[in-house]
Design an enzyme around this catalytic site. Structure first.
Site, PDB file in Angstrom:
ATOM      1  N   HIS A 158       0.829  -1.213   0.000  1.00  0.00           N
ATOM      2  CA  HIS A 158       0.000   0.000   0.000  1.00  0.00           C
ATOM      3  C   HIS A 158       0.859   1.256   0.000  1.00  0.00           C
ATOM      4  O   HIS A 158       0.557   2.215  -0.709  1.00  0.00           O
ATOM      5  CB  HIS A 158      -0.937   0.003   1.209  1.00  0.00           C
ATOM      6  CG  HIS A 158      -2.092  -0.925   1.060  1.00  0.00           C
ATOM      7  ND1 HIS A 158      -3.069  -1.026   2.011  1.00  0.00           N
ATOM      8  CD2 HIS A 158      -2.431  -1.807   0.082  1.00  0.00           C
ATOM      9  CE1 HIS A 158      -3.969  -1.916   1.617  1.00  0.00           C
ATOM     10  NE2 HIS A 158      -3.596  -2.404   0.454  1.00  0.00           N
ATOM     11  N   GLU A 198       0.378   2.238   7.994  1.00  0.00           N
ATOM     12  CA  GLU A 198       0.826   2.992   6.815  1.00  0.00           C
ATOM     13  C   GLU A 198       1.229   4.420   7.182  1.00  0.00           C
ATOM     14  O   GLU A 198       2.115   4.990   6.560  1.00  0.00           O
ATOM     15  CB  GLU A 198      -0.274   2.982   5.756  1.00  0.00           C
ATOM     16  CG  GLU A 198      -0.478   1.609   5.145  1.00  0.00           C
ATOM     17  CD  GLU A 198      -1.823   1.400   4.477  1.00  0.00           C
ATOM     18  OE1 GLU A 198      -2.605   2.376   4.351  1.00  0.00           O
ATOM     19  OE2 GLU A 198      -2.106   0.248   4.099  1.00  0.00           O
ATOM     20  N   TYR A 230      -9.799   4.136   1.633  1.00  0.00           N
ATOM     21  CA  TYR A 230     -10.468   2.999   2.262  1.00  0.00           C
ATOM     22  C   TYR A 230     -11.995   3.024   2.161  1.00  0.00           C
ATOM     23  O   TYR A 230     -12.606   1.968   1.962  1.00  0.00           O
ATOM     24  CB  TYR A 230     -10.002   2.831   3.711  1.00  0.00           C
ATOM     25  CG  TYR A 230      -8.635   2.207   3.777  1.00  0.00           C
ATOM     26  CD1 TYR A 230      -8.487   0.835   3.881  1.00  0.00           C
ATOM     27  CD2 TYR A 230      -7.483   2.987   3.693  1.00  0.00           C
ATOM     28  CE1 TYR A 230      -7.224   0.243   3.922  1.00  0.00           C
ATOM     29  CE2 TYR A 230      -6.216   2.416   3.729  1.00  0.00           C
ATOM     30  CZ  TYR A 230      -6.102   1.050   3.831  1.00  0.00           C
ATOM     31  OH  TYR A 230      -4.861   0.469   3.856  1.00  0.00           O
TER      32      TYR A 230
END
Length: 88
Positions: A33, A86, A43
């Site tokens: 990602h 992330e 998302y």
């Protein structure tokens, strides 16, 4: 992509009580990602595609509204883990 996404969520759901089993897979997803520029704001778009994909894969007789709601909840639990990782 829909089958891959549904498969990922299914593996997550099967291990929901044993998240330690998913460490390597989550690390791989986070790395992919980050490399491809996935951002937190992406998302919700995935979530919009997820439930129809699950229904398509397993069928409407299995993917009832209650089942899809539970899968959606599992998705957001995983998404929150990914988003936090992330961001690091």
């Amino acid at each position: 992509q829909p089958r891959r996404l549904a498969g990922t969520i299914l593996a997550y759901a099967k291990n929901i009580d044993h998240l330690e089993n998913l460490g390597a897979a989550v690390t791989k997803m986070v790395r992919r990602h980050v490399e491809t520029g996935v951002k937190a704001e992406h998302y919700p778009y995935v979530a919009e595609a997820l439930l129809p994909a699950i229904r398509d894969v397993v069928g409407a007789e299995v993917a009832t509204d209650d089942v899809l709601a539970a899968w959606g909840e599992a998705y957001w639990m995983l998404a929150d883990i990914l988003i936090a990782a992330e961001a690091e």
